[in-house]
Scaffold this active site. Sequence first.
Site, PDB file in Angstrom:
ATOM      1  N   SER A 191       0.796  -1.301  -0.244  1.00  0.00           N
ATOM      2  CA  SER A 191       0.060   0.096  -0.161  1.00  0.00           C
ATOM      3  C   SER A 191       0.873   1.230  -0.102  1.00  0.00           C
ATOM      4  O   SER A 191       2.000   1.099   0.583  1.00  0.00           O
ATOM      5  CB  SER A 191      -0.754  -0.018   1.305  1.00  0.00           C
ATOM      6  N   LYS A 192       0.418   2.284  -0.526  1.00  0.00           N
ATOM      7  CA  LYS A 192       1.165   3.408  -0.696  1.00  0.00           C
ATOM      8  C   LYS A 192       1.359   4.166   0.566  1.00  0.00           C
ATOM      9  O   LYS A 192       2.336   4.947   0.666  1.00  0.00           O
ATOM     10  CB  LYS A 192       0.507   4.343  -1.823  1.00  0.00           C
ATOM     11  N   ARG A 193       0.702   3.823   1.508  1.00  0.00           N
ATOM     12  CA  ARG A 193       1.045   4.320   2.907  1.00  0.00           C
ATOM     13  C   ARG A 193       2.350   3.827   3.524  1.00  0.00           C
ATOM     14  O   ARG A 193       2.828   4.371   4.112  1.00  0.00           O
ATOM     15  CB  ARG A 193      -0.148   4.008   3.822  1.00  0.00           C
ATOM     16  N   ASN A 242       4.916   2.010   1.202  1.00  0.00           N
ATOM     17  CA  ASN A 242       5.767   1.812  -0.032  1.00  0.00           C
ATOM     18  C   ASN A 242       5.170   2.716  -1.012  1.00  0.00           C
ATOM     19  O   ASN A 242       3.947   2.839  -1.189  1.00  0.00           O
ATOM     20  CB  ASN A 242       5.710   0.384  -0.305  1.00  0.00           C
TER      21      ASN A 242
END
Length: 493
Positions: free
Chosen positions: A252-254, A256
Amino acid sequence: MTKIRTRIAPSPTGDPHVGTAYIALFNRAFAKSQGGEFILRIEDTDQVRSTPESEAAILNSLNWLGLSWDEGPDCGGPHGPYRQSDRKAIYQDHAQTLLDEGHAFHCFCTAERLDEMRKQQQETGQSGYDGHCLALSADEVKSRLDAGDASVVRMKVPETGHCEVADLLRDPIEIEWSQIDMQVLLKSDGMPTYHLACVVDDHLMEISHVLRGEEWISSTPKQILLYQYFGWEPPVFCHLPLLRNADKSKLSKRKNPTSIDYYHSLGILPEALINFLGMMGWTMPNGEEKFTLDDMIANFDVKRISLGGPVFDPEKLDWLNGRYLREDLTPEQLLQRLLDWKFNADYVSRFMPLVQQRIERLSDVAPLAQFFFQGMPTLTPASFESVKLDEDTLKKTLQLILWKLEAERHWGKDNIMADVKAVADHLELKMRDVMAPLFIAITGSAASVSVLDAMNILGPDMTRGRLRHAIEILGGLGKKKLKSLEKELAAIG
Ligand code: GLU
């Protein structure tokens, strides 16, 4: 033998995701290893979230990676159109067929009734549509349709028995029909939902194998049932393991950066990113870690995919990229790559006006502009010494700005400014005190060119990456704090 045809079917609702490239890579490798074809289809039935910018960015990124397709919205092909919003009539015809043959029904339930139903179900532990409109007589349905009452089309689902989902990588999975919802197939505005559009398209586009992420396994019974209703042969399904963060949670962009553009901006070579994605759950028969797309195609065997959650480890990607840079390029080729990347007039001219205001010698340019070419600036907690905010407020401020910018759909100086100002207002801080740490996080120095312009030029992914990096350098925010901060974010709106 039927022709092998695979597809990637991204929804154009955000940044081009590394997960999309990963699935595209395996579809392309499989199709090409079998002398088959690879198709790109745009699934934009969610008209609210889909944007043409996102579609263009996805196509660009996949092209940059060399994951070209044989048929698609840009190059056409014999099974077009390849964008679902251009195929509305096709889905409506197919929904009508299902209605005519008694496999689907009109449902007039209002949002209020469905809410009420869900509330009651919470008490009884049931879930899914309760079949209320199944009881309507044909006359009743007709008169309500004639009266123009809003309705959706839902699929019927057997009350007993089970569905068997066959998968190339797994033993057959049995799922009770009683667990499957009477899925909406056509919305009240006439747009199809994913399930109907996907099945109709995969059939009409003659897709032989559906390789997709394992998060879609639970959708497969509904899709198999639709194939049965239409009297079509389903494709072979193969659900690929999801990419994971180091802590094994879903990538998840949170945690990575997940956008392909970010890795491009960081100076990762496309062949290294492809190689890295190819290593996700797959290995070369000789165990060699460095391989090209062509090597992968020549050696591809779907059975070699392992289901253990592959970890997207950015350090490994750096290691691999370093090998490509050092081992595979002549100095001349390296120079060419640099020129193509950011050492070019297009990019430099974007920040020239900013730099020009602050120099006395030409030799002042490079130190001032260095951060436009960097990955993460070199920071330590001491870099933030000059900042007037206490440590807690500082981290909070950067985190809230990061979240606001993660949700920003239209990147531009004015919108970035509005996001930063909203956070400053919410925390009742002076703009000046909020801008100071932003300067350091983004440019690596307390005195530099206009940071809002710099963020605009660096782009969303690099900007967010640097904010995330700064928060980490400052020791991060604990889980508890993040949770309560999420509530504050909602209050900012
Ligand atoms: N549109 C879906 C996605 O965004 C496609 C799922 C599928 O491959 O069936 O991933």
